[in-house]
Design a protein around this motif. Structure first.
Motif: not given
Length: 252
Positions: A176-177, A179-180, A183
């Motif tokens: 998640h980190s 991917s963030q 982005n």
């Protein structure tokens, strides 16, 4: 002299077309450059004779082998620390926080340059310090912007060991980190390597768009919130962009 300078400048205009185009026909060179066809023909012929342009069997031009030789020498002789220092010093002058330069060494990140914070409470990160790629913004910015296959291979073999109260502890959280970060264009961490510390890190990209280093702003956790955090992000992104531009990176 003015005539010669004009010719050189127009020749550079032709060469600069190949930053965004791998191959061009002669007519496309004329169209994109706006140079009269007769002048463009002479320039292209000269550039080809100097190995600065190469023409294939279909009559399309691309950058010549001389650029490969020069490119190899530039990359071989380039010192990322020297290249990054002006942007690091400017960032430090604007923010007063600790500024770090980080590179990858296999499954670790290594701090290769640093400017110490002027704040009363300081972080004492040493040049040469190594941290795993998953822990802290400084290291994770390298991991986050690696090619997908390299990231996946790392995620399959990594063992997540805690360093402080905020260290990422699961692969799901790490994904998640990453991917963030991809982005928003940066990584951020709170109490991951040491309690009550924070860092924001930004990727430094080369002419191919590959990550070769990261620059980070680091300090005390309580200062990395709200409007001040947004200011850190804005200035940090600009510093990383300035360094990447020096390495030939062109934002799409």
């Amino acid at each position: 002299m003015q005539s010669k300078n004009k010719t050189v400048m127009r020749s550079m205009e032709i060469l600069n077309l190949f930053i965004r185009h791998a191959k061009l026909s002669f007519n496309e060179i004329v169209e994109y450059s706006g140079i009269p066809k007769t002048s463009a023909y002479r320039m292209v012929q000269t550039l080809e004779e100097m190995d600065l342009l190469d023409k294939d069997t279909n009559g399309h031009y691309s950058l010549g082998v001389l650029f490969l030789r020069f490119g190899h020498l530039v990359s071989e002789r380039m010192d990322i620390r020297q290249l990054a220092m002006p942007a690091m010093e400017k960032l430090h002058k604007e923010l007063g926080e600790a500024i770090n330069l980080i590179i990858r060494d296999r499954d670790e990140a290594v701090y290769i340059e640093k400017i110490q914070s002027i704040q009363p409470v300081r972080l004492y990160t040493m040049i040469g310090r190594r941290t795993p790629l998953y822990a802290g913004a400084c290291a994770r910015v390298i991991l986050s912007f690696l090619p997908a296959q390299e990231r996946e291979e790392y995620l399959k073999r990594v063992e997540l060991i805690p360093f402080a109260k905020g260290t990422i502890s699961t692969i799901e959280e790490l994904r998640h980190s990453i991917s963030q970060a991809r982005n928003v264009g940066y990584t951020i961490s709170y109490s991951e390597l040491e309690d009550f510390t924070a860092a924001i890190a930004f990727p430094i990209l080369d002419y191919k768009g590959d990550i070769i280093a990261g620059i980070s702003i680091a300090g005390i956790e309580k200062d990395y919130v709200g409007a001040e955090l947004e200011r850190f992000i804005t200035l940090g992104k600009q510093a990383a962009s300035d360094i990447s531009t020096k390495l030939g990176y062109i934002e799409s």
